[in-house]
Every structure is written in structure tokens, then in C-alpha cells.
Motif scaffolding. Structure first.
Motif, PDB file in Angstrom:
ATOM      1  N   ALA A 147     132.298  55.879  10.371  1.00 28.29           N
ATOM      2  CA  ALA A 147     132.766  54.492  10.280  1.00 28.29           C
ATOM      3  C   ALA A 147     131.979  53.599  11.236  1.00 28.29           C
ATOM      4  O   ALA A 147     131.631  52.460  10.890  1.00 28.29           O
ATOM      5  N   ARG A 148     131.697  54.123  12.422  1.00 30.66           N
ATOM      6  CA  ARG A 148     130.923  53.347  13.408  1.00 30.66           C
ATOM      7  C   ARG A 148     129.541  52.997  12.853  1.00 30.66           C
ATOM      8  O   ARG A 148     129.050  51.881  13.038  1.00 30.66           O
ATOM      9  N   ARG A 149     128.936  53.941  12.170  1.00 27.84           N
ATOM     10  CA  ARG A 149     127.599  53.703  11.629  1.00 27.84           C
ATOM     11  C   ARG A 149     127.633  52.717  10.468  1.00 27.84           C
ATOM     12  O   ARG A 149     126.769  51.836  10.369  1.00 27.84           O
ATOM     13  N   GLU A 150     128.628  52.830   9.604  1.00 28.80           N
ATOM     14  CA  GLU A 150     128.592  52.109   8.334  1.00 28.80           C
ATOM     15  C   GLU A 150     129.191  50.714   8.374  1.00 28.80           C
ATOM     16  O   GLU A 150     128.770  49.837   7.612  1.00 28.80           O
ATOM     17  N   TYR A 151     130.196  50.477   9.236  1.00 28.21           N
ATOM     18  CA  TYR A 151     131.004  49.262   9.095  1.00 28.21           C
ATOM     19  C   TYR A 151     130.988  48.385  10.350  1.00 28.21           C
ATOM     20  O   TYR A 151     130.717  48.854  11.459  1.00 28.21           O
ATOM     21  N   LYS A 177     124.184  51.433  12.410  1.00 26.74           N
ATOM     22  CA  LYS A 177     122.850  51.464  11.810  1.00 26.74           C
ATOM     23  C   LYS A 177     122.086  50.173  12.088  1.00 26.74           C
ATOM     24  O   LYS A 177     120.881  50.115  11.865  1.00 26.74           O
ATOM     25  N   VAL A 178     122.795  49.159  12.566  1.00 28.23           N
ATOM     26  CA  VAL A 178     122.161  47.900  12.950  1.00 28.23           C
ATOM     27  C   VAL A 178     122.022  47.800  14.466  1.00 28.23           C
ATOM     28  O   VAL A 178     121.000  47.357  14.983  1.00 28.23           O
ATOM     29  N   GLN A 179     123.064  48.231  15.182  1.00 28.28           N
ATOM     30  CA  GLN A 179     123.080  48.115  16.648  1.00 28.28           C
ATOM     31  C   GLN A 179     123.754  49.360  17.219  1.00 28.28           C
ATOM     32  O   GLN A 179     124.965  49.540  17.086  1.00 28.28           O
ATOM     33  N   GLY A 180     122.977  50.232  17.829  1.00 25.15           N
ATOM     34  CA  GLY A 180     123.517  51.471  18.372  1.00 25.15           C
ATOM     35  C   GLY A 180     124.330  51.256  19.636  1.00 25.15           C
ATOM     36  O   GLY A 180     124.374  50.161  20.200  1.00 25.15           O
ATOM     37  N   ASP A 181     124.952  52.325  20.100  1.00 23.23           N
ATOM     38  CA  ASP A 181     125.802  52.234  21.294  1.00 23.23           C
ATOM     39  C   ASP A 181     125.034  51.740  22.517  1.00 23.23           C
ATOM     40  O   ASP A 181     125.569  51.012  23.352  1.00 23.23           O
ATOM     41  N   PHE A 189     132.340  49.637  27.494  1.00 21.79           N
ATOM     42  CA  PHE A 189     132.744  51.025  27.752  1.00 21.79           C
ATOM     43  C   PHE A 189     133.361  51.178  29.141  1.00 21.79           C
ATOM     44  O   PHE A 189     134.385  51.840  29.291  1.00 21.79           O
ATOM     45  N   SER A 190     132.776  50.574  30.145  1.00 26.48           N
ATOM     46  CA  SER A 190     133.270  50.750  31.518  1.00 26.48           C
ATOM     47  C   SER A 190     134.656  50.141  31.719  1.00 26.48           C
ATOM     48  O   SER A 190     135.433  50.616  32.549  1.00 26.48           O
ATOM     49  N   ALA A 221     132.104  63.441  15.062  1.00 27.81           N
ATOM     50  CA  ALA A 221     131.945  62.997  16.447  1.00 27.81           C
ATOM     51  C   ALA A 221     130.657  62.191  16.593  1.00 27.81           C
ATOM     52  O   ALA A 221     129.709  62.383  15.817  1.00 27.81           O
ATOM     53  N   PRO A 222     130.573  61.320  17.599  1.00 29.15           N
ATOM     54  CA  PRO A 222     131.629  61.011  18.567  1.00 29.15           C
ATOM     55  C   PRO A 222     132.743  60.154  17.956  1.00 29.15           C
ATOM     56  O   PRO A 222     132.554  59.534  16.921  1.00 29.15           O
ATOM     57  N   PHE A 223     133.869  60.147  18.656  1.00 32.42           N
ATOM     58  CA  PHE A 223     135.031  59.376  18.224  1.00 32.42           C
ATOM     59  C   PHE A 223     135.181  58.151  19.128  1.00 32.42           C
ATOM     60  O   PHE A 223     134.809  58.161  20.299  1.00 32.42           O
ATOM     61  N   TYR A 224     135.755  57.089  18.546  1.00 28.71           N
ATOM     62  CA  TYR A 224     135.874  55.814  19.253  1.00 28.71           C
ATOM     63  C   TYR A 224     137.310  55.308  19.193  1.00 28.71           C
ATOM     64  O   TYR A 224     138.069  55.650  18.271  1.00 28.71           O
ATOM     65  N   ALA A 225     137.682  54.488  20.169  1.00 31.17           N
ATOM     66  CA  ALA A 225     138.987  53.831  20.178  1.00 31.17           C
ATOM     67  C   ALA A 225     138.818  52.425  20.738  1.00 31.17           C
ATOM     68  O   ALA A 225     138.324  52.253  21.860  1.00 31.17           O
TER      69      ALA A 225
END
Length: 574
Positions: free
Chosen positions: A394-398, A407-411, A419-420, A491-495
């Protein structure tokens, strides 16, 4: 305040307070109907909450939907609203809205160069209710260049999320639907819009927003341009303070204009279109809202209930003061807020409360999601904030709310403080994610496993996600068998932290079918009108479809201005 012994600074026919869609519509209609008009804006920017919004207006039985092949009628619209809104809004007011909405559209297109297009795939929010339509009642304004308003472009309000980051270019509702599905047409829209934005070198060097305006920005630019064409003065930094009355009639307004007290006489009336009380925690808590003592509102700055207070001072009745246009929202590390409208519904994500469990149909109408969240919170289950959990697919696609597709902007390209600060959690396992979320790891694992099983089966017996057309609007048709459900496994998982936000409040001055403010005896206060979020909503404590804020705000502004100009009679008929 009594009009006796007042020294009038100036006078006009019609004073409008507030520069959102309702206020500017009322000003343009009044001017086009032959009245001299003055519009007052409390802040130093015009546009109000409309400028921060999607700019969609819900107007039943509009001609654009019929041209698109969707039939509608006043009878169908009334049946739908009576079912969804319920008995607490008089039928006469519902009929006035339904009947005058298309009339307002035609008037504003003729006199304000304000064309709307129906979103033919955008279903009513309760598609199984009598009179519901599969699309077309929600409409968006056509794009326009902000250069069309010249120097006034610098006075336009902009949402914070368009001032920085990757997704700064404009996009329409229709385009966003294609982009989310990543169709060939959607890819074209994305590439074209990006190129138009980044190749405008002069504007980029000056740090200016996209000159192509869409959504709420297009609406306020078009309305501001219409005001310019009708020579309607707009006073910025002009805070309305007190109504002036004479023999029970509102005849003017005391204003603080850039530090100077001015009294302005209004020969035909005053229209309040001043926004609600979204940023006033104390007032909202007095009426049973915000039990945690904090607002996560997307309401415009300065919307603290001024019109409600002034109306009460002259005897106005109130309505729906415990209600708001609720929506899931995210709160960035800097404290700014963004409504989570579409991102909450994408497959491969769920909402998890403080017990580690799923608690709602995430794809349901956003107001219903937050009503469910508050109900969950009142049971003693910490839900403020909850978390939207999703996986790497989901992170990659949406576009997961503010999180650009991977796929447009990585972590690595996302802001480090996301994140911090805990705004966005990331972990290689669900157990590690649960620790970051501060929820029970076994409960989270069980919730995700249960959801995954439902996703593979295509049915959600717990919350029925994906069963209705509105659930699937922001789904992914490539996901089978249910475009609203996908397993959370990679994985990885996000919240992402999610809060009970709102697009503004919907309680305020009680009005009739002509937009006149009513007193505590149910009688109209002569010379005083209200529309938008400072008035008790014609939608009551409901949200029938996208644009249920702006559609009524513009329509009742039109009705009020036409009545003040003498074109509508006491019955609401010409």
C-alpha cells in the motif's frame, strides 16, 4: 447596540461578513440583483475554509449530471434528504434548498463566470437510501489561473500542505480519480500537471503556488474575480463586532477595520457567512464537543463563533450546536492539520484503536468514521489518536493521506521528523510496530490476521467495508474480489496517527427557508441572514454527500441576497 445617536462611517445596501464560498456568492448575487454591497473579512486573507477545501458543492437535480446521463428530480432529492437528514430540519427548508440549488448554479454561471461540472462517479454517501444517486450531485468548479485576479492573488488563503513538499501541483476531483487508479489517463494528468508546475520557472523561483487553481482554490479565485467584475469592495482585517438594531430590525454593524472602529449602515440587511466555531475549544465543549479538550479542525484560522455570539446578542435561536463536519485527520509534527478524505479508504489499510483492535468501516463516509471513533472513545477505549496501519505494498502504490506513494517518493525522501516524532511509525514486524504504537502486540496481530482473511474472501462481516458504492469510490479496481480490501502482509509495516478532526462545525444561528435568522420565538429577525457554518445546517447532524457544506452555503447565500433585493417573497417563491 441601538442605532440611536450612532455616527455612521458609511452606508450600503447589503453587508456580507465572511469571504468563503457562501459570503462571496451572497455578495455577487446581491450586486447582480442591483444592490450596493460591502464584504468584510476578519483576517488578512480571503477564501475562508473554502480555500482549504475540495471546493465540491452538492446540488441535486443539476443539469450537468443530466447531461452525463444520470437522471434526478426534486422528488428524489427530497426523499433522500428526508431519509438521511431526519425530522429535525423542516421540510420547507429542504425544499427551498433543492429547488434553489440549480437556480443558483445558473445565476452564478451567468453573472459570475462560475461553471461547475458534475462528478459522475461520486456516489451519494448513503447509496441504499431512497432517492440516492450513484453520482452527479457532487460538483466541482472548473480550474482557473490565479493570475486572473492580479494583485489580489497575494491575498488568497492557501492550505499549508500546498506550500511545500512534492505534491504541490493542482489536481481536480476528476483527475484525482484517474490518478489514484493509475490509468493511462491518470498518468497523463500526473505528468502534465507536474510539468506545468515545475516548468513555470518564474513562479518556482519566487516560491509561488501553482498558478493553475483547482478545487476550493478555483472556487474562491472565480468568486473573487466575479466580485472584481461587479466592483464589490472587500475589506480585509475587518472584524465584525456588534450588530446595530433599530425597532427590532438589524440596520448595521460595528466593525474593527485595521484597528479603527467603524459603524456601517445596511439599508437592506446583513448576511453572516463568517464560518463556524471550529477553532474555539471552549465554546465547542460548552455544547458537548471535544471531550479531550483539543481541536484537530481544518477550519480556517479565526473561525471562533463570532457570528453566533453577535446573533445571540440580538435574540437569535441556535441549532445543531453539538454537531460538526467530522473527518479523520492527521496532525503534522509542526501542529498543522490535514483532513484524511481519500487515503482512509485504500485497500491494504485499517484503523486500529488503543486496544490494538479495528473498530470501524474505514471506507464509510468520513463523518460516520469519526462518530464511531468518538463512540469507541466514550466506551473507555483510547481512540485519540488511533492509527492507520498499512503495509509496504500500500505504501508503494497509494497516496496514504499525506504520504506520497513510495514509487514516487521513498522513505528516505520523507521528512525525518515524521518518523522521529511518531507521526509515522515504521517497523519490520507487526510486533515492533505495536510497540511504537503503544498497543498490545497480540491484539494487533489478531486484528490484522482477521482483516487479511476477510480481504482474501472479499467480505468484511465485522464492518461491511466495500459493500457500498461510496466505499469503493476510493478503492482499487485491480484488487479482487473487493476493491476496498487487501491483505496487510508485506514488510515493512507502517502506522500513521489519525485524529478526530473536522472540516468545520455545523451548528449556529437557526435560519428559515429564506436564510433569515430566527429568534427564540421562531420569528425572523428583520434584516439578518446567515449561511454556511455559522448557521444551523440544512443537513442537520448528517452528511448526505461530498459538498454538503459548500452547496448549501452558496444556495442559501443566493436565497438571502435575492430576498434582500426584493426578488423572493415571504413564501420563498418569486
Amino acid at each position: 447596540m441601538s442605532a440611536e445617536a450612532i455616527h455612521w462611517h458609511t452606508e450600503t445596501d447589503f453587508i456580507v461578513v465572511g469571504s468563503g464560498a457562501g459570503g462571496m456568492t451572497g455578495a455577487v448575487v446581491a450586486a447582480a440583483s442591483g444592490l450596493e454591497v460591502l464584504l468584510l473579512e476578519k483576517t488578512d486573507q480571503f477564501g475562508g475554509t473554502t480555500a482549504l477545501s475540495g471546493g465540491v458543492a452538492w446540488i441535486p437535480n443539476n443539469p450537468s449530471m443530466k447531461r452525463g446521463g444520470i437522471d434526478d428530480s426534486e422528488a428524489d432529492a427530497l426523499a433522500y434528504l428526508k431519509n438521511v437528514v431526519g425530522p429535525n430540519v423542516p421540510e420547507s427548508k429542504l425544499i427551498s434548498y433543492i429547488r434553489r440549488g440549480p437556480e443558483m448554479l445558473a445565476f452564478m454561471e451567468q453573472h459570475g463566470d462560475l461553471p461547475f461540472e458534475a462528478a459522475l462517479q461520486y456516489s451519494d454517501y448513503y447509496p441504499d437510501a431512497p432517492g440516492a444517486k450513484p453520482g452527479g450531485r457532487s460538483m466541482e468548479p472548473k480550474p482557473i489561473s490565479r493570475r486572473r485576479i492580479g494583485r489580489h492573488a497575494d491575498e488568497q488563503r492557501f492550505p499549508d500542505f500546498l506550500k511545500s513538499g512534492f505534491m504541490r501541483f493542482a489536481i481536480t476531483v476528476r483527475e484525482s480519480r484517474e490518478v489514484m487508479d493509475m490509468t493511462l489517463k491518470g498518468k497523463f494528468y500526473m505528468l502534465r500537471n507536474m510539468l506545468c508546475f515545475y516548468l513555470d520557472i518564474a513562479s518556482r523561483l519566487k516560491g509561488l503556488p501553482d498558478n493553475r487553481q483547482t478545487l476550493g482554490r478555483a472556487l474562491v479565485v472565480r468568486l473573487r474575480r466575479a466580485m472584481m467584475n461587479h466592483n464589490i469592495p472587500l475589506w480585509l482585517e475587518a472584524q465584525a463586532q456588534t450588530l446595530v438594531t433599530e425597532n427590532g430590525r438589524v440596520v448595521g454593524l460595528e466593525v474593527n477595520h485595521k484597528g479603527q472602529r467603524k459603524c456601517i449602515r445596511a439599508r437592506r440587511g446583513v448576511l453572516f457567512a463568517a464560518g463556524g466555531m471550529g477553532q474555539n475549544v471552549d465554546l465547542r465543549q460548552q455544547h458537548g464537543q471535544l471531550p479531550t479538550g483539543e481541536t484537530f479542525s481544518s477550519d480556517a484560522p479565526g473561525n471562533v463563533g463570532d457570528a453566533i455570539r453577535m446573533g445571540q446578542e440580538v435574540g437569535a435561536e441556535l441549532a445543531f450546536m453539538g454537531s460538526a463536519w467530522w473527518t479523520p485527520s492527521v496532525k503534522f509534527p509542526d501542529g498543522s492539520v490535514l483532513a484524511l478524505i481519500s487515503g482512509k479508504s485504500l485497500p491494504g489499510s485499517v484503523f486500529i484503536d488503543g486496544s490494538g483492535r479495528r473498530f470501524c468501516n474505514e471506507a464509510a463516509p468520513y463523518e460516520d468514521v469519526i462518530k464511531t471513533l468518538w463512540a469507541n472513545h466514550r466506551k473507555g477505549i483510547n481512540s485519540v489518536p488511533c492509527h492507520m496501519v498499512f503495509d509496504a505494498r500500500a505504501r508503494r502504490e497509494y497516496l496514504m493521506g499525506p504520504v506520497t506513494p513510495g514509487k514516487v517518493q521513498g522513505d528516505a525522501q520523507l521528512p525525518e521528523d515524521w518518523f522521529s516524532s511518531g507521526f509515522l511509525c515504521k517497523a519490520d514486524t507487526l510486533a515492533e510496530l505495536a510497540a511504537q504504537m503503544d498497543v498490545d502486540s497480540e491484539a494487533l496481530a489478531a486484528s490484522i490476521e482477521r482483516h487479511n482473511r476477510y480481504a482474501l474472501e472479499g467480505k468484511d462481516p465485522d464492518f461491511h467495508r466495500g459493500e457500498k458504492a461510496i466505499d469503493r469510490y476510493y478503492g482499487d479496481e485491480s484488487i479482487k474480489p473487493n476493491p476496498s480490501l487487501a491483505p496487510i502482509v508485506k514488510a515493512p509495516f507502517y502506522a500513521l496517527k489519525v485524529y478526530p478532526g473536522d472540516l468545520g462545525t455545523k451548528g449556529g444561528l437557526k435560519t428559515d427557508e429564506l436564510g433569515r435568522v430566527l429568534n427564540t420565538q421562531g420569528e425572523a429577525i428583520a434584516g439578518l441572514y446567515a449561511t454556511g457554518n455559522c448557521s444551523g445546517a440544512v443537513m442537520g447532524d448528517s452528511y448526505p454527500g461530498a459538498g454538503s457544506t459548500i452547496g448549501p452555503a452558496m444556495t442559501f447565500a443566493y436565497i438571502a441576497a435575492r430576498h434582500a433585493a426584493g426578488f423572493l417573497q415571504e413564501t420563498g417563491h418569486d
